[in-house]
Design an enzyme around this catalytic site. Structure first.
Site, PDB file in Angstrom:
ATOM      1  N   HIS A 124       0.986  -1.302  -0.197  1.00 57.77           N
ATOM      2  CA  HIS A 124      -0.136   0.107   0.072  1.00 57.77           C
ATOM      3  C   HIS A 124       0.731   1.313  -0.034  1.00 57.77           C
ATOM      4  CE1 HIS A 124      -2.668   2.885   2.262  1.00 57.77           C
ATOM      5  NE2 HIS A 124      -3.294   2.845   0.975  1.00 57.77           N
ATOM      6  N   HIS A 148      -7.919   8.123  -3.920  1.00 55.28           N
ATOM      7  CA  HIS A 148      -8.436   6.933  -3.988  1.00 55.28           C
ATOM      8  C   HIS A 148      -9.650   6.869  -4.961  1.00 55.28           C
ATOM      9  CE1 HIS A 148      -6.134   6.254  -0.093  1.00 55.28           C
ATOM     10  NE2 HIS A 148      -6.068   4.936  -0.716  1.00 55.28           N
ATOM     11  N   ARG A 224      -4.152  23.597  11.316  1.00 58.19           N
ATOM     12  CA  ARG A 224      -4.253  23.161   9.796  1.00 58.19           C
ATOM     13  C   ARG A 224      -4.134  21.456  10.056  1.00 58.19           C
ATOM     14  NH1 ARG A 224      -5.655  21.358   5.680  1.00 58.19           N
ATOM     15  NH2 ARG A 224      -4.672  21.793   3.600  1.00 58.19           N
ATOM     16  N   CYS A 271       0.679  28.711   6.891  1.00 63.63           N
ATOM     17  CA  CYS A 271       0.086  27.763   5.998  1.00 63.63           C
ATOM     18  C   CYS A 271       0.230  28.348   4.599  1.00 63.63           C
ATOM     19  CB  CYS A 271      -1.313  27.705   6.228  1.00 63.63           C
ATOM     20  SG  CYS A 271      -2.451  26.591   5.111  1.00 63.63           S
ATOM     21  N   TYR A 405       1.228  21.019  -2.635  1.00 63.66           N
ATOM     22  CA  TYR A 405       1.886  22.212  -2.184  1.00 63.66           C
ATOM     23  C   TYR A 405       2.934  22.470  -3.180  1.00 63.66           C
ATOM     24  CZ  TYR A 405      -0.597  21.712   2.396  1.00 63.66           C
ATOM     25  OH  TYR A 405      -1.498  21.711   3.253  1.00 63.66           O
TER      26      TYR A 405
END
Length: 561
Positions: A124, A148, A224, A271, A405
């Site tokens: 996975h 997914h 966040r 952020c 990002y």
């Protein structure tokens, strides 16, 4: 598509090599469980070039075949019943629940279908976070991990199909709500002063009163979270350092506190989406939470230097091999990111494994009991609840490093070639107005404040923050009371932070006679490298709204109007 395929193939090669070797070890009488054999095989293969080349050759054939099939083979849609199955096995929910984390075979459900994913877990790409779902529905986790939600993933899951949930256990064809595990059940209570964007997961801004202080109180430090807050404890938490040759060394929190010198660093975290709302308002729509100016806060962080821990684990921090280029961090809730190795081992980089925030244990929302602090870098790299560090030639393969990002040009739409842009690390110079306050000489408190600034008339006090990445000091803040036609220099407050560089924001203030105030106040900052903020938003636009740093404007309306 090409980049995604490369990541998929690379992951399949690596994990199938390790997993295949693990099966061989197990079949040859390896005394430990398959998961331990997998770890052993991983270490062995990474230190044996002959074995790795041979194994990778076989795995490459397998990965290539899988990739070819994913692209070219007819798609067996997960949503469509498999008509050629003569009789489907009916499975009770109670039986599914017996195949959880501690069971030999591990099952999940999606919708009303049941899957035995035991053989897939070692491969996975998201690691062991999948174990949170075993023994029950995977649906609620896929709604969080939206990567997914695509057909190729559905097709992979279908290859592990073993039957359907017994209709007697379903309500309107669905698993009953009471049988759905809530990933957010351990999330803490939050301060009501936070400006909440989403509650599950929690994303909330520091309120205005918190932006006025040099050090932000813990309970109103902006939050966040990409997922849930994991349930961890100081006594049980461990962090593993994996060296380039596959060797590992494990540390408890007690080990870190007892065996390494503690260090305190004053650092601002921001952020990457801070002020995204401004870009949306001033330019055009952006994708992501519409943060205003409160996606930024400052704290005094205490912990041990990452450099010291890596050295203790056996990594040559002063003369490290050229092929080691990144330090990858993994969090207990499955978040992952990485930073360049030169930042990780920099003597003056102040990268910490932090366990305290403003002199207290880290709050749950901020990484309790252990997090990474990477000063001067976008907060997305300061991984919370960190439990694993990997030194590698590769960046983290997580979607938050490879996709989320990054910034693109103003002309690039919402489906870019993600491989063409580097992951955000250091952040550009930034400033914002956080307070406009009317002052009157008729008020005793205001009169004293005005006299300090040489004024005796109705005035406006303007305050805010300024900050630049990479530890670059703010040297000037320019403020305008007439929408940028004329400028004045604000007073920079002399707050003293701890650390090798200027890792914390610089607060500023300016007082102007009210008769000079127009409809818009504007601010821009300049750092010690003479970087400054762009004047407009259109030229700096990116569809994700990251790193919004154009001039900040705030409207003003006099009290007597």
């Amino acid at each position: 598509m090409k980049q995604r395929l490369h990541v998929v193939v690379t992951t399949i090669i690596r994990r199938n090599v390790y997993y295949g070797a693990a099966r061989n070890l197990s079949s040859c009488g390896h005394p430990k469980p398959l998961s331990h054999a997998y770890s052993t095989a991983r270490k062995t293969l990474r230190t044996s070039s002959l074995v790795t080349k041979s194994a990778c050759a076989s795995a490459a054939i397998l990965a290539g075949t899988i990739a070819f099939c994913l692209i070219n083979a007819p798609i067996a849609h997960a949503e469509v019943p498999i008509s050629h199955t003569p009789e489907r096995r009916k499975i009770r929910l109670a039986e599914v629940q017996k195949h959880g984390r501690d069971a030999e075979t591990k099952w999940v459900t999606r919708g009303a279908r049941v899957y035995d994913i035991t053989d897939w877990i070692p491969g996975h790409p998201g690691g062991e976070v999948i174990l949170r779902a075993v023994g029950g529905p995977v649906d609620q986790y896929w709604s969080i991990f939206t990567v997914h939600m695509k057909q190729e993933v559905y097709d992979i899951l279908e290859s592990y199909y073993i039957g359907d949930i017994d209709p007697g256990d379903l309500v309107d064809g669905q698993v009953p709500v009471e049988d759905l595990h809530d990933p957010f059940e351990n999330d803490p209570r939050r301060d009501k002063r936070l400006h909440v964007h989403t509650s599950r997961p929690c994303n909330a801004e520091t309120p205005t009163e918190g932006l006025g202080a040099f050090v932000t109180p813990n309970d109103i430090f902006y939050v966040r979270n990409h997922m849930w807050v994991p349930s961890t404890s100081e006594s049980d938490h461990k962090i593993v350092v994996e060296l380039p040759d596959g060797e590992e060394k494990e540390y408890s929190l007690k080990d870190l506190k007892d065996n390494f010198e503690s260090t305190t660093v004053t650092a601002t975290l921001q952020c990457s989406g801070n002020r995204r709302k401004n870009m949306t308002r001033e330019s055009r729509s952006t994708k992501g939470l519409q943060w205003n100016v409160g996606g930024i806060s400052t704290s005094e962080w205490t912990g041990v230097r990452l450099r010291d821990v890596l050295a203790d684990a056996g990594f040559p921090v002063d003369e490290y091999p050229d092929e080691v280029r990144h330090a990858q961090f993994m969090g207990a809730e499955a978040y992952g990111a990485s930073i360049p190795i030169d930042k990780a081992v920099d003597r003056r980089g102040d990268v910490l494994l932090a366990y305290e925030m403003n002199g207290k244990p880290l709050p749950p929302d901020h990484g309790y009991p252990l997090r990474v602090l990477v000063p001067g870098t976008v907060a997305a790299r300061s991984v919370k609840w960190v439990n694993r560090i990997v030194l590698s030639e590769d960046e983290s393969s997580s979607e938050w490093q490879q996709r989320d990002y990054k910034c693109f040009g103003p002309n690039v739409g919402g489906n870019p070639d993600w491989s063409t842009a580097p992951a955000i690390q250091e952040i550009p110079v930034q400033s914002a107005i956080t307070s406009l306050r009317d002052l009157s000489p008729h008020s005793q408190a205001d009169r004293q404040y005005l006299r300090l600034h040489g004024l005796e008339e109705d005035s406006v006090a303007v305050e805010g923050y300024s900050f630049s990445g990479g530890g670059r000091r703010i040297v000037r803040v320019d403020v305008s009371a007439d929408n940028g036609r004329t400028w004045h220099q604000a007073e920079l407050l002399s707050d003293k932070g701890k650390g090798a560089k200027a890792w914390a924001w610089t607060r500023w203030r300016w007082v102007v006679p009210r008769q000079q105030a127009g409809r818009w106040f504007v601010v821009k900052a300049v750092d010690e490298a003479y970087n400054t903020q762009p004047s407009d938003y259109d030229s700096n636009y990116n569809f994700r709204g990251h790193l919004t740093s154009s001039w900040h404007r705030v409207g003003y309306r006099p009290p007597d109007v």
